[in-house]
Design a protein around this motif. Structure first.
Motif, PDB file in Angstrom:
ATOM      1  N   CYS A 131       0.849  -1.202   0.000  1.00 40.05           N
ATOM      2  CA  CYS A 131       0.000   0.000   0.000  1.00 40.05           C
ATOM      3  C   CYS A 131       0.880   1.245   0.000  1.00 40.05           C
ATOM      4  N   GLN A 132       0.587   2.181  -0.913  1.00 45.88           N
ATOM      5  CA  GLN A 132       1.333   3.439  -0.959  1.00 45.88           C
ATOM      6  C   GLN A 132       0.348   4.602  -1.048  1.00 45.88           C
ATOM      7  N   LEU A 133       0.621   5.637  -0.278  1.00 39.61           N
ATOM      8  CA  LEU A 133      -0.206   6.845  -0.299  1.00 39.61           C
ATOM      9  C   LEU A 133       0.620   7.973  -0.910  1.00 39.61           C
ATOM     10  N   GLU A 134       0.180   8.483  -2.066  1.00 41.42           N
ATOM     11  CA  GLU A 134       0.879   9.631  -2.659  1.00 41.42           C
ATOM     12  C   GLU A 134       0.338  10.894  -1.995  1.00 41.42           C
ATOM     13  N   CYS A 135       1.210  11.638  -1.342  1.00 43.07           N
ATOM     14  CA  CYS A 135       0.785  12.781  -0.531  1.00 43.07           C
ATOM     15  C   CYS A 135       1.337  14.093  -1.079  1.00 43.07           C
ATOM     16  N   ARG A 136       0.440  15.078  -1.171  1.00 42.22           N
ATOM     17  CA  ARG A 136       0.880  16.431  -1.527  1.00 42.22           C
ATOM     18  C   ARG A 136       1.172  17.185  -0.234  1.00 42.22           C
ATOM     19  N   TYR A 137       2.366  17.767  -0.166  1.00 42.64           N
ATOM     20  CA  TYR A 137       2.780  18.501   1.037  1.00 42.64           C
ATOM     21  C   TYR A 137       1.796  19.632   1.331  1.00 42.64           C
ATOM     22  N   VAL A 138       1.407  19.754   2.602  1.00 46.90           N
ATOM     23  CA  VAL A 138       0.494  20.832   3.011  1.00 46.90           C
ATOM     24  C   VAL A 138       1.207  21.853   3.889  1.00 46.90           C
ATOM     25  N   SER A 139       1.869  21.390   4.965  1.00 55.30           N
ATOM     26  CA  SER A 139       2.452  22.370   5.891  1.00 55.30           C
ATOM     27  C   SER A 139       3.488  21.731   6.796  1.00 55.30           C
ATOM     28  N   THR A 140       4.294  22.592   7.401  1.00 58.97           N
ATOM     29  CA  THR A 140       5.237  22.171   8.441  1.00 58.97           C
ATOM     30  C   THR A 140       4.949  22.982   9.694  1.00 58.97           C
ATOM     31  N   THR A 141       4.848  22.305  10.819  1.00 61.58           N
ATOM     32  CA  THR A 141       4.779  23.006  12.106  1.00 61.58           C
ATOM     33  C   THR A 141       5.995  22.577  12.908  1.00 61.58           C
ATOM     34  N   VAL A 142       6.811  23.540  13.331  1.00 60.33           N
ATOM     35  CA  VAL A 142       7.969  23.209  14.165  1.00 60.33           C
ATOM     36  C   VAL A 142       7.513  23.243  15.617  1.00 60.33           C
ATOM     37  N   VAL A 143       7.617  22.086  16.293  1.00 54.56           N
ATOM     38  CA  VAL A 143       7.257  22.023  17.712  1.00 54.56           C
ATOM     39  C   VAL A 143       8.564  22.006  18.506  1.00 54.56           C
ATOM     40  N   GLN A 144       8.735  23.057  19.305  1.00 56.14           N
ATOM     41  CA  GLN A 144       9.973  23.218  20.072  1.00 56.14           C
ATOM     42  C   GLN A 144      10.023  22.212  21.214  1.00 56.14           C
ATOM     43  N   GLY A 145      11.115  21.460  21.334  1.00 57.99           N
ATOM     44  CA  GLY A 145      11.270  20.524  22.448  1.00 57.99           C
ATOM     45  C   GLY A 145      12.417  20.932  23.333  1.00 57.99           C
ATOM     46  N   ASN A 146      12.867  20.007  24.194  1.00 60.91           N
ATOM     47  CA  ASN A 146      14.055  20.261  25.000  1.00 60.91           C
ATOM     48  C   ASN A 146      15.281  20.048  24.112  1.00 60.91           C
ATOM     49  N   GLY A 147      15.889  21.112  23.674  1.00 61.17           N
ATOM     50  CA  GLY A 147      17.061  21.015  22.807  1.00 61.17           C
ATOM     51  C   GLY A 147      16.678  20.670  21.386  1.00 61.17           C
ATOM     52  N   GLU A 148      17.698  20.555  20.533  1.00 66.44           N
ATOM     53  CA  GLU A 148      17.440  20.289  19.110  1.00 66.44           C
ATOM     54  C   GLU A 148      16.821  18.909  18.907  1.00 66.44           C
ATOM     55  N   LEU A 149      17.328  17.906  19.646  1.00 62.61           N
ATOM     56  CA  LEU A 149      16.853  16.532  19.433  1.00 62.61           C
ATOM     57  C   LEU A 149      15.374  16.377  19.783  1.00 62.61           C
ATOM     58  N   GLY A 150      14.916  17.153  20.754  1.00 61.60           N
ATOM     59  CA  GLY A 150      13.500  17.081  21.140  1.00 61.60           C
ATOM     60  C   GLY A 150      12.604  17.912  20.235  1.00 61.60           C
ATOM     61  N   THR A 151      13.208  18.708  19.366  1.00 58.64           N
ATOM     62  CA  THR A 151      12.428  19.599  18.490  1.00 58.64           C
ATOM     63  C   THR A 151      12.075  18.867  17.192  1.00 58.64           C
ATOM     64  N   VAL A 152      10.827  19.024  16.760  1.00 53.88           N
ATOM     65  CA  VAL A 152      10.382  18.283  15.568  1.00 53.88           C
ATOM     66  C   VAL A 152       9.770  19.177  14.498  1.00 53.88           C
ATOM     67  N   ASP A 153       9.925  18.728  13.260  1.00 56.56           N
ATOM     68  CA  ASP A 153       9.152  19.265  12.138  1.00 56.56           C
ATOM     69  C   ASP A 153       7.959  18.338  11.952  1.00 56.56           C
ATOM     70  N   VAL A 154       6.768  18.839  12.202  1.00 58.41           N
ATOM     71  CA  VAL A 154       5.568  18.035  11.954  1.00 58.41           C
ATOM     72  C   VAL A 154       5.115  18.329  10.527  1.00 58.41           C
ATOM     73  N   ILE A 155       5.239  17.311   9.675  1.00 56.58           N
ATOM     74  CA  ILE A 155       4.914  17.478   8.249  1.00 56.58           C
ATOM     75  C   ILE A 155       3.510  16.928   7.994  1.00 56.58           C
ATOM     76  N   ILE A 156       2.674  17.755   7.418  1.00 56.34           N
ATOM     77  CA  ILE A 156       1.308  17.327   7.077  1.00 56.34           C
ATOM     78  C   ILE A 156       1.177  17.228   5.561  1.00 56.34           C
TER      79      ILE A 156
END
Ligand SMILES: Cc1cc2nc3c(=O)[nH]c(=O)nc-3n(C[C@H](O)[C@H](O)[C@H](O)COP(=O)(O)O)c2cc1C
Length: 230
Positions: A131-156
């Motif tokens: 199964c494969q889902l072809e996805c068109r990029y919508v947005s990025t939300t950067v959620v700040q965590g503890n330091g760089e490693l805890g910080t994420v780019d949430v890709i929708i």
């Protein structure tokens, strides 16, 4: 036992948090960069956001240097990514594709995976994934965590095309999940194989069922069963 993550007072030798939300599906994300280099990586911080239109997300931690993961950058720059289903038969390739390698080195080649071009973009898809889902990029939300490693780019991304191998469609027209045997994450370095499904429907009155079916019939989605189910 109980503990407060921000107090760093967990008495157990290994953090149990990631075993408290399980099993987590694996978004096996393929993408390409602006030079056409292909990329493949698994993400278990992921899921469905909504079903109409179908939308998914995956969450890519930054490296300790602050560098962002190729999958996130590629989705943003190229505008497309593919969510391939990770299965037991492909588990070693899933693992190999998590290796940190230079952007110009293909995880498809590293893992010895056959590929097929997506219909709607130049992104390669894992050929043997059912199964494969072809996805068109919508947005990025950067959620700040503890330091760089805890910080994420949430890709929708919005799912624009769904591919399902016909071998895994039952005579009743359902996806044969027990036959596909997807893998999912369980915390630590543990995984599970999904091969033991059961069904149950939320109780509802006939009146509510009728209304729900009318709503679903009017949307781009077909009802999953006689009632609404997620
Ligand atoms: C099963 C599995 C799940 C993973 N889930 C995540 C995740 O949710 N977020 C993340 O940042 N890295 C996750 N990783 C690590 C990434 O796959 C790895 O860092 C990868 O090299 C990122 O590649 P990229 O820079 O090519 O995007 C996971 C690794 C494995 C094996």
């Amino acid at each position: 036992m109980k503990y407060d993550p921000q107090e760093n007072n967990c008495p157990l030798p290994y953090t149990p948090f990631r075993s408290c939300v399980v099993p987590r599906p694996i978004a096996w994300i393929s993408s390409i960069d602006d030079k056409g280099n292909e990329n493949l990586a698994p993400f278990s911080q992921c899921g469905i956001i909504t079903f109409d239109p179908p939308m998914v997300m995956f969450s890519a931690n930054h490296y300790p240097t602050g560098q962002r993961k190729d999958s996130a950058v590629n989705a943003e720059k190229n505008g497309w990514f593919v969510w391939n289903m990770a299965t037991e038969a492909l588990k070693d390739a899933v693992n190999i594709s998590a290796m940190i390698v230079p952007s110009d080195q293909s995880e498809f080649e590293l893992a010895g995976l056959a590929k097929v071009k997506a219909d709607l973009s130049d992104v390669p898809m894992v050929k043997d994934s059912p199964c494969q889902l072809e996805c068109r990029y919508v947005s990025t939300t950067v959620v700040q965590g503890n330091g760089e490693l805890g910080t994420v780019d949430v890709i929708i991304g919005e799912v624009i095309r769904v591919h399902i191998n016909d071998d895994y469609i039952t005579p009743e027209g359902r996806v044969d999940i027990d036959g596909i045997r997807p893998i999912a994450r369980m915390g630590y370095i543990d995984y599970t194989v999904i091969n033991n499904s059961f069904s149950m429907e939320v109780p509802m009155t006939e009146e509510i069922r009728k209304i729900m079916n009318e709503i679903m019939a009017g949307s781009a989605n077909k009802p999953v069963t006689a009632g609404e189910e997620k």
